[in-house]
Every structure is written in C-alpha cells, then in structure tokens.
Design a protein around this motif. Structure first.
Motif, mmCIF file in Angstrom:
data_model
loop_
_atom_site.group_PDB
_atom_site.id
_atom_site.type_symbol
_atom_site.label_atom_id
_atom_site.label_comp_id
_atom_site.label_asym_id
_atom_site.label_seq_id
_atom_site.Cartn_x
_atom_site.Cartn_y
_atom_site.Cartn_z
ATOM 1 N N UNK A 132 28.503 51.569 31.048
ATOM 2 C CA UNK A 132 28.311 52.584 32.325
ATOM 3 C C UNK A 132 29.394 52.159 33.519
ATOM 4 N N UNK A 133 30.184 50.992 33.124
ATOM 5 C CA UNK A 133 31.071 50.464 34.314
ATOM 6 C C UNK A 133 30.355 50.299 35.483
ATOM 7 N N UNK A 134 29.421 49.667 35.485
ATOM 8 C CA UNK A 134 28.965 49.219 36.960
ATOM 9 C C UNK A 134 28.089 47.722 36.733
ATOM 10 N N UNK A 135 27.798 47.221 37.891
ATOM 11 C CA UNK A 135 27.289 46.062 38.254
ATOM 12 C C UNK A 135 25.872 46.638 38.817
ATOM 13 N N UNK A 136 24.703 45.837 38.615
ATOM 14 C CA UNK A 136 23.565 46.037 39.150
ATOM 15 C C UNK A 136 23.026 44.595 39.845
ATOM 16 N N UNK A 137 22.892 44.723 41.474
ATOM 17 C CA UNK A 137 22.662 43.459 42.000
ATOM 18 C C UNK A 137 21.623 43.912 43.135
ATOM 19 N N UNK A 138 20.410 43.316 42.940
ATOM 20 C CA UNK A 138 19.157 43.477 43.924
ATOM 21 C C UNK A 138 18.758 44.932 43.954
ATOM 22 N N UNK A 139 18.722 45.395 42.914
ATOM 23 C CA UNK A 139 18.518 46.811 42.438
ATOM 24 C C UNK A 139 19.585 47.863 43.105
ATOM 25 N N UNK A 140 20.659 47.533 43.315
ATOM 26 C CA UNK A 140 21.889 48.316 43.779
ATOM 27 C C UNK A 140 23.060 48.360 42.707
ATOM 28 N N UNK A 141 23.205 49.586 42.533
ATOM 29 C CA UNK A 141 24.556 49.835 41.546
ATOM 30 C C UNK A 141 25.576 49.743 42.315
ATOM 31 N N UNK A 142 26.603 48.926 41.601
ATOM 32 C CA UNK A 142 28.073 48.871 42.270
ATOM 33 C C UNK A 142 28.931 49.275 41.185
ATOM 34 N N UNK A 143 29.627 50.445 41.404
ATOM 35 C CA UNK A 143 30.520 50.964 40.450
ATOM 36 C C UNK A 143 31.821 50.215 40.430
ATOM 37 N N UNK A 144 32.182 50.186 39.109
ATOM 38 C CA UNK A 144 33.401 49.694 38.745
ATOM 39 C C UNK A 144 34.692 50.568 38.291
ATOM 40 N N UNK A 145 35.835 50.186 38.628
ATOM 41 C CA UNK A 145 36.794 51.225 38.069
ATOM 42 C C UNK A 145 36.894 50.601 36.474
ATOM 43 N N UNK A 156 45.175 41.438 42.012
ATOM 44 C CA UNK A 156 44.469 42.431 42.901
ATOM 45 C C UNK A 156 43.018 42.842 42.225
ATOM 46 N N UNK A 157 43.330 43.152 40.989
ATOM 47 C CA UNK A 157 41.893 43.645 40.258
ATOM 48 C C UNK A 157 41.032 42.406 40.312
ATOM 49 N N UNK A 158 41.419 41.259 40.308
ATOM 50 C CA UNK A 158 40.492 40.129 40.213
ATOM 51 C C UNK A 158 39.777 39.847 41.561
ATOM 52 N N UNK A 159 40.634 40.106 42.682
ATOM 53 C CA UNK A 159 40.262 40.142 44.103
ATOM 54 C C UNK A 159 38.928 41.298 44.249
ATOM 55 N N UNK A 160 39.414 42.293 43.955
ATOM 56 C CA UNK A 160 38.241 43.316 44.130
ATOM 57 C C UNK A 160 37.237 43.176 43.173
ATOM 58 N N UNK A 161 37.252 42.583 42.073
ATOM 59 C CA UNK A 161 35.992 41.967 41.348
ATOM 60 C C UNK A 161 35.204 41.092 41.888
ATOM 61 N N UNK A 162 35.938 40.139 42.541
ATOM 62 C CA UNK A 162 35.268 38.907 43.311
ATOM 63 C C UNK A 162 34.272 39.660 44.244
ATOM 64 N N UNK A 163 35.226 40.595 45.040
ATOM 65 C CA UNK A 163 33.998 41.209 46.161
ATOM 66 C C UNK A 163 32.819 41.825 45.645
ATOM 67 N N UNK A 164 33.050 42.524 44.436
ATOM 68 C CA UNK A 164 32.040 43.419 43.931
ATOM 69 C C UNK A 164 31.031 42.499 43.078
ATOM 70 N N UNK A 165 31.401 41.348 42.862
ATOM 71 C CA UNK A 165 30.448 40.237 42.322
ATOM 72 C C UNK A 165 29.606 39.547 43.531
#
Length: 235
Positions: free
Chosen positions: A148-161, A202-211
């Motif tokens: 589903x291309x997303x992260x879940x943290x603290x009951x919040x969904x974080x969409x990934x490209x 750049x993709x890794x930097x974005x992933x770090x923020x989303x993680x």
C-alpha cells in the motif's frame, strides 16, 4: 549444486538439469551483479528454501523426476510470495498458457538470449510488491506496508511515493547490509549509478524525514562513508 556470490543484489535460483546453461547464466548474471544459485532438480528446492529465501526462481519444466509444473504448484502453495519464471523448450501458446495458469509470473522459451532473461528478471524485480504482497516491516516505531506504499506511526499513515516504497523495501530485504549506489541503481533502474545523478540521495533524504529520522544523526537509514547506505530496523 553450485553458486557464485555477488554482494547485495537479488538472489536468483535456477532449477535446471542443463549444466551448460548453469555455467552460462552463472557467469552472465554475475557480470550484471546478480547472485545465482544452481539446483539440478526440483527435490533440491525443499532443503534450499527452508534455509534461505530467494528473490526469484527460474524453473525448467522438463526436469528429471517430477516436472516443473509439479514444483511450480508446490512453490505457489507453500511460498506464494516468491515469483517464479518458467523456462521451457515448448513454444506453443497452449503450453505457455498452462504455465501461467499454474501461477508462473513469467514464461521464457528455450533457447533464449541471456540478455532477454536479464530484462525479464529486472522487470519482475522492479515490482517489489510482487514478491512480498502481504509482508510488512517494522522499522523502529514505523510499520512499513510495501503493497500500500505507506508507513504507519502513532496511528498516522504516511504516504510514500512508488520510488520511495521500492527503495525502502529493497533496504528492508537486506537489513544491516551496506548497499552501494551502483547496487541500488541496478536493482531499481536496471543501470549503474551516474555520479552526477543525486536522485538516490534525494530519495533517501525524503525517506529519512518520513521515518522520523534525524538528518544529522540518522538511526535507521545510515550513510556509510565512501561505501553507501545501510538500514537498521531496530536501532
């Protein structure tokens, strides 16, 4: 049984009793940064797969003993998340349809050019959710769902490209391994990394923020100086 090892990239198993084909593909795939494990008959896959999980299986239909369709059925029943490409000298449309109906992810007729096989492998590997449709990964306090291309943290969904999800899954499949930019680019794009291309960074930097990672001192996606990147699932 023989194998030749290349670091980090996809693990491909070839089940075929053609020794010359094993040698040809072993060298060719090694040159293109893939690890190939060779098995001569279907029975050998039972022990092998109980010890390590391949990313892709190349399965000949005409095997000694029980044929490839039997082992395809067994694999799809017991290991449905592992993609299987059938290899066969039978070129009729009917035979190809039978193989696909049994659950094969692709079907390649013999003889074939190694480059065509490589292209088909890369096509399958560019769809990482195919091999892991129902797998989720725990990365610290993040739950990663590739399908589903997303992260879940603290009951919040974080969409990934799609690119972010593909890259993160590639790391998750190889936790604690140092992955070079060439390795990552080969797996995701099918070519070597170009020094002036900063898309991976750049993709890794974005992933770090989303993680929820710290840019200056990341806990999960860490930079290994002059080597590449490494993912730690539980720092």
């Amino acid at each position: 049984m023989s194998s030749i090892h290349a670091p980090h990239l996809y693990r491909v198993v070839l089940i075929d009793d053609d020794i010359l084909l094993h040698k040809l593909l072993e060298m060719y795939l090694f040159e293109h940064h893939y690890q190939l494990q060779s098995l001569s008959c279907g029975e050998e896959i039972r022990d092998f797969i109980s010890q390590q999980t391949p990313d892709l299986i190349l399965l000949d239909i005409m095997l000694p003993g029980k044929d490839g369709l039997h082992w395809l059925n067994w694999l799809k029943h017991n290991y449905p998340n592992i993609p299987v490409m059938l290899l066969s000298a039978k070129k009729s449309a009917e035979e190809r349809l039978i193989g696909l109906e049994f659950g094969a992810d692709d079907y390649l007729t013999k003889p074939f050019h190694p480059k065509e096989l490589l292209i088909r492998i890369r096509k399958i590997m560019r769809h990482p959710t195919l091999a892991n449709k129902h797998v989720t990964y725990q990365i610290g306090s993040n739950l990663f769902n590739p399908a589903h291309e997303h992260l879940e943290r603290n009951n919040q969904l974080i969409k990934l490209t799609t690119q972010e999800s593909s890259l993160l899954q590639f790391f998750c499949q190889r936790p604690d391994e140092i992955l070079t930019r060439d390795c990552i680019s080969q797996a995701l794009n099918g070519n070597e990394h170009q020094p002036l291309n900063r898309s991976i960074d750049m993709t890794i930097n974005r992933l770090r923020k989303k993680l929820g990672d710290h840019a200056s001192n990341p806990r999960y996606l860490c930079t290994v100086w002059r080597k590449g990147y490494r993912l730690t699932l539980a720092p």
